[in-house]
Design an enzyme around this catalytic site. Structure first.
Site, PDB file in Angstrom:
ATOM      1  N   HIS A 104      -4.185   1.294  -3.683  1.00 14.73           N
ATOM      2  CA  HIS A 104      -2.722   1.147  -3.686  1.00 14.73           C
ATOM      3  C   HIS A 104      -2.171   0.929  -5.091  1.00 14.73           C
ATOM      4  O   HIS A 104      -1.285   1.681  -5.529  1.00 14.73           O
ATOM      5  CB  HIS A 104      -2.305   0.023  -2.748  1.00 14.73           C
ATOM      6  CG  HIS A 104      -0.881  -0.420  -2.913  1.00 14.73           C
ATOM      7  ND1 HIS A 104       0.198   0.416  -2.700  1.00 14.73           N
ATOM      8  CD2 HIS A 104      -0.344  -1.615  -3.312  1.00 14.73           C
ATOM      9  CE1 HIS A 104       1.322  -0.236  -2.938  1.00 14.73           C
ATOM     10  NE2 HIS A 104       1.020  -1.465  -3.317  1.00 14.73           N
ATOM     11  N   HIS A 128      -0.222  -5.407 -10.288  1.00 19.96           N
ATOM     12  CA  HIS A 128       1.007  -5.964  -9.733  1.00 19.96           C
ATOM     13  C   HIS A 128       0.782  -6.857  -8.510  1.00 19.96           C
ATOM     14  O   HIS A 128       1.652  -7.655  -8.166  1.00 19.96           O
ATOM     15  CB  HIS A 128       2.012  -4.850  -9.404  1.00 19.96           C
ATOM     16  CG  HIS A 128       1.762  -4.121  -8.125  1.00 19.96           C
ATOM     17  ND1 HIS A 128       0.975  -2.995  -8.052  1.00 19.96           N
ATOM     18  CD2 HIS A 128       2.208  -4.338  -6.865  1.00 19.96           C
ATOM     19  CE1 HIS A 128       0.942  -2.556  -6.806  1.00 19.96           C
ATOM     20  NE2 HIS A 128       1.682  -3.344  -6.060  1.00 19.96           N
ATOM     21  N   GLU A 132      -0.117 -12.304  -6.631  1.00 21.21           N
ATOM     22  CA  GLU A 132       0.391 -12.585  -5.290  1.00 21.21           C
ATOM     23  C   GLU A 132      -0.721 -12.724  -4.256  1.00 21.21           C
ATOM     24  O   GLU A 132      -0.650 -13.565  -3.361  1.00 21.21           O
ATOM     25  CB  GLU A 132       1.344 -11.467  -4.873  1.00 21.21           C
ATOM     26  CG  GLU A 132       2.026 -11.681  -3.545  1.00 21.21           C
ATOM     27  CD  GLU A 132       3.000 -10.565  -3.213  1.00 21.21           C
ATOM     28  OE1 GLU A 132       3.171 -10.257  -2.031  1.00 21.21           O
ATOM     29  OE2 GLU A 132       3.593  -9.999  -4.156  1.00 21.21           O
ATOM     30  N   ASP A 133      -1.784 -11.907  -4.383  1.00 21.02           N
ATOM     31  CA  ASP A 133      -2.785 -11.812  -3.317  1.00 21.02           C
ATOM     32  C   ASP A 133      -4.168 -12.350  -3.676  1.00 21.02           C
ATOM     33  O   ASP A 133      -5.048 -12.390  -2.814  1.00 21.02           O
ATOM     34  CB  ASP A 133      -2.942 -10.346  -2.874  1.00 21.02           C
ATOM     35  CG  ASP A 133      -1.671  -9.777  -2.291  1.00 21.02           C
ATOM     36  OD1 ASP A 133      -0.849 -10.572  -1.798  1.00 21.02           O
ATOM     37  OD2 ASP A 133      -1.495  -8.549  -2.327  1.00 21.02           O
ATOM     38  N   ASP A 195       6.083   0.962  -6.109  1.00 21.84           N
ATOM     39  CA  ASP A 195       5.307   0.181  -5.137  1.00 21.84           C
ATOM     40  C   ASP A 195       5.856   0.387  -3.724  1.00 21.84           C
ATOM     41  O   ASP A 195       5.106   0.669  -2.778  1.00 21.84           O
ATOM     42  CB  ASP A 195       5.364  -1.300  -5.539  1.00 21.84           C
ATOM     43  CG  ASP A 195       4.710  -2.214  -4.509  1.00 21.84           C
ATOM     44  OD1 ASP A 195       3.671  -1.833  -3.938  1.00 21.84           O
ATOM     45  OD2 ASP A 195       5.249  -3.312  -4.268  1.00 21.84           O
ATOM     46  N   ASP A 314      27.076  21.636   1.670  1.00 27.63           N
ATOM     47  CA  ASP A 314      26.172  21.484   0.520  1.00 27.63           C
ATOM     48  C   ASP A 314      24.720  21.297   0.939  1.00 27.63           C
ATOM     49  O   ASP A 314      23.944  20.644   0.252  1.00 27.63           O
ATOM     50  CB  ASP A 314      26.620  20.315  -0.359  1.00 27.63           C
ATOM     51  CG  ASP A 314      26.666  19.002   0.397  1.00 27.63           C
ATOM     52  OD1 ASP A 314      26.594  19.030   1.643  1.00 27.63           O
ATOM     53  OD2 ASP A 314      26.765  17.943  -0.248  1.00 27.63           O
TER      54      ASP A 314
END
Length: 775
Positions: A104, A128, A132-133, A195, A314
């Site tokens: 990921h 990233h 957090e994890d 992300d 359009d």
């Protein structure tokens, strides 16, 4: 894993096509790790078919191939170092879809390569999720990769270790944190958008409800931000994929219509004809592209504006890319000479750019076959900005050196955050994002010719505050095209608006907060009331809060009120209770935002009281005689009155209080006022036991509160239901409430609690009644 340095001698790959995240929805692609072009050259193949494809699993080798093939001078040592940290931190973890988790962040980094972002952005994308994890801290990232990469990683890291009282508050605080980081470095948001894009591409692995929640958040928050940053291809794919999760039937239907009305052959012929005519007229070097409108763009016109597919002019467009602005206007004249233009379908975004910096000429014409199509005319620089938005600063080697231009493009972020400083309600941030960043905008003019950009639905009050806060505060009227209109008139593109002002001490109305659309106007109105009406704010805020507490049956004893409210203020980040009341009064806090915390504290207060049972004073028991159906131990034939604070009924557990004067006051045993008084040493001896007589037959008054949807005949239906049950009505009061609701208060005659429950059950069955509660 191949070493990055081993790729330095690899044969150069062909130049990557123009970036377009929407490619996965518009074309069948072989290698879907990259994002290939949506705006295909005019001679592209015509077998395109709308289809959603799962993205290819990205490995580090494929990422390094893309980095080398880009032709940019990337810091491969930094990227490889970031990969090793992330791979070790995420080791053994798999995503819901089954692939290793490291794929990921690598996929997010791959998207950033296509956008032309720099080495720090690529490294931050790979890292990233580690803070957090995983156990890795932001300090470790800063120590190994420097302050820039740490800022980017921290900016996209959610606040997972803080407890919030609601999901909305958590979402708003995470967004506030990310916007604050974005105001310092826009790369934070570009990483977050990539992300979210990859997550939406693999969202079929989420549970159904999470899929819908993420899709709704994407549609309301991230797609509008991508639009404001000018990264339109990411914006369109986010919208299309969200729509596929939120309304799969509508999505499939539009794909079917696009397949049935394929205009590829038509557009190819039109593109060739226009290119030939431009060449003959001396406009050389033009690039021709064509595009199909996004699925969500068609969906909005069909299902929101209620148009048939054939009424959308359009759906198909030809794009002409030229060298200068003068050539753009010359080409516009040629197009109008070749084809019949449709009235009111010409837009000049070159002279009046969109707030996200988008510039182009748009005109809709009727082809020789009778098919309408849109022609977009722009310069190469405008096309690069439309494709990449703020990312063009890195794609075309400006980077952070283009900081002045970036500051102009990101002024709206700082404005949004400044407006939020006047509001203590986290939910306001989400509402302002949804209103301020709507893709539709209107352009109006001051009498002097200045252009004011506003979101669709904005009013004359928003227009006044967009000019200056003093103009808005003194506004007393409004003229549109030299004609008086109400101040809540919704602005339409092209109108000339004149604001009529009053005396210098004239201030806004509190009701304007319900009318205005922009966060800027709301912030300036709140700021005026905060500075000029403090005492009035405190009074209004306290009254509004106590009224809602009474409606929710929350009764805090007077001797505990100050401490209780002080604790609520602390939890709402206010210094004192008066500050909290003032914030409610000027609109910085809403009563709805306060109530969950009040209920939590009130539950704690009740729990503490229940843990300390109170002993009632013993009295000499005499042969009991009932008075008004109540037996009071130690008293015979004494006058009885029922307390209005809790209005006890036969069946309720009751207790008696001997006041200084005459008779006995009867309370419910659970009454908060009674429990507080029992704990007072001065009052405790005056509480006595009481109970209902076995043969009680009297009628007692009870008050019910009915919440219902407002409609004609509601009061009559309630009265009829009570009449059918032969329940007397002593008083009735009804009033309108917010959002089309009504509140009705009834005082009726009841025999006991069982009788009351039957009445409540009957009233609850009346059409449009939402809730029936005992007051």
């Amino acid at each position: 894993m191949r070493d990055a340095s081993a790729n330095k001698n690899a044969a150069p790959r062909p130049e990557l096509p123009f970036y377009s995240a929407k490619a996965h929805l518009q074309e069948k692609v072989v290698e879907i790790a990259t994002v290939a072009a949506t705006d295909r050259p005019a001679d592209a193949a015509t077998d395109a078919e709308p289809v959603i494809v799962r993205p290819e699993i990205i490995t580090y080798e494929k990422l390094t191939d893309a980095l080398l093939a880009s032709g940019k001078n990337y810091n491969m040592e930094l990227v490889e170092k970031a990969y090793h940290m992330a791979d070790k931190a995420h080791g053994g973890v798999r995503r819901r879809s089954g692939e290793p988790y490291i794929c990921h962040p690598l996929a997010v980094a791959r998207l950033l390569v296509d956008l032309g972002m720099d080495s720090e952005s690529i490294a931050a994308a790979i890292l990233h999720d580690v803070v957090e994890d995983t156990p890795i801290t932001i300090e470790e990232v800063r120590a190994q990769f420097g302050a820039d990469v740490a800022l980017l990683v921290d900016g996209v890291t959610k606040l997972t270790k803080i407890q919030f009282s609601s999901i909305e508050e958590q979402q708003a605080e995470n967004l506030r944190k990310m916007l604050l980081a974005m105001s310092q470095d826009v790369r934070v948001m570009i990483i977050k958008l990539c992300d979210r894009l990859h997550n939406m591409r693999t969202g079929d692995a989420w549970p159904e409800q999470k899929r819908r929640d993420k899709a709704l958040e994407t549609m309301e928050v991230y797609a509008p931000i991508a639009n404001r940053l000018g990264i339109l291809n990411i914006k369109e794919e986010l919208e299309d994929r969200s729509l596929n999760y939120l309304d799969p039937v509508g999505y499939t239907e539009i794909n079917r219509l696009l397949s049935e009305h394929s205009g590829e052959e038509f557009l190819a012929g039109v593109s060739a004809l226009i290119a030939q005519r431009l060449e003959e007229s001396g406009i050389t070097g033009a690039s021709m592209k064509r595009r199909v409108k996004s699925v969500y763009g068609i969906y909005r016109k069909m299902f929101v504006q209620n148009k048939a597919f054939d009424e959308i002019y359009d759906v198909y467009a030809v794009r002409i890319i030229l060298d200068s602005v003068a050539e753009c206007y010359n080409a516009l004249g040629l197009i109008h000479d070749m084809y019949h233009p449709i009235p009111n379908r010409f837009k000049d975004y070159i002279s009046t750019p969109k707030p996200n910096g988008y510039q182009s000429l748009h005109t809709t014409v009727i082809g020789h076959e009778g098919i309408p199509f849109e022609v977009q005319i722009r310069t190469r620089e405008m096309d690069e900005m439309a494709e990449y938005g703020v990312a063009a600063h890195w794609k075309y080697k400006e980077g952070l050196s283009g900081r002045d231009r970036l500051d102009e493009r990101l002024a709206w972020v700082r404005q949004l955050l400044e407006n939020q400083q006047m509001s203590d309600d986290a939910g306001n941030l989400l509402r302002d994002i949804k209103s301020d960043l709507l893709p539709e905008e209107v352009f109006a003019f001051t009498p002097k010719g200045d252009v004011i950009n506003l979101p669709a639905g904005a009013t004359c009050i928003d227009f006044a505050y967009a000019i200056h806060s003093a103009v808005g505060n003194r506004m007393v009227g409004c003229k549109v095209n030299n004609r008086m209109v109400p101040i809540d008139h919704q602005v339409v593109t092209g109108e000339i608006i004149e604001i009529i002002t009053g005396p210098a001490d004239k201030g806004p109305s509190r009701d304007w907060l319900k009318i205005v659309r922009t966060s800027e106007a709301k912030s300036k109105i709140r700021n005026w009331f905060k500075k000029m009406r403090r005492e009035e704010n405190i009074t209004q805020g306290r009254d509004a809060l106590t009224k809602e507490m009474r409606r929710e049956l929350i009764n805090v004893p007077d001797d505990q009120w100050d401490g209780f409210m002080g604790e609520i203020a602390r939890r709402l980040r206010q210094n004192t209770a008066d500050e909290m009341y003032a914030a409610i009064g000027y609109g910085g806090l809403t009563v709805a935002h306060c109530m969950p915390k009040i209920k939590e504290e009130y539950a704690k207060l009740h729990a503490a009281e229940e843990q300390q049972p109170v002993k009632l004073s013993a009295v000499n028991v005499k042969p009991p005689h009932a008075t008004d159906g109540v037996v009071v131990e130690g008293f015979d034939n004494t006058p009885i009155k029922f307390a209005k604070c809790c209005t006890p009924l036969p069946g309720d557990d009751i207790v008696g209080f001997v006041p200084r004067g005459f008779g006995v006051s009867i309370h419910k045993r659970s009454c908060s006022n009674a429990n507080a008084s029992m704990r007072d040493p001065a009052n405790a001896p005056r509480w006595v036991r009481a109970y209902w007589a076995d043969d009680v037959k009297e009628r007692y008054k009870a008050t019910l509160v009915i919440d219902a949807l407002d409609r004609d005949g509601l009061v009559g239906d309630v009265a009829m239901a009570l009449s059918d049950m032969r329940v007397p009505i002593y008083a009735i009061n009804a009033r309108q409430a917010d959002q089309g609701c009504a509140i009705m208060s009834l005082t009726i005659g009841i025999n006991n609690t069982e009788h009351l429950n039957n009445v409540v059950a009957r009233l609850s069955k009346i059409r449009d009644v939402l809730k029936v509660t005992r007051s």
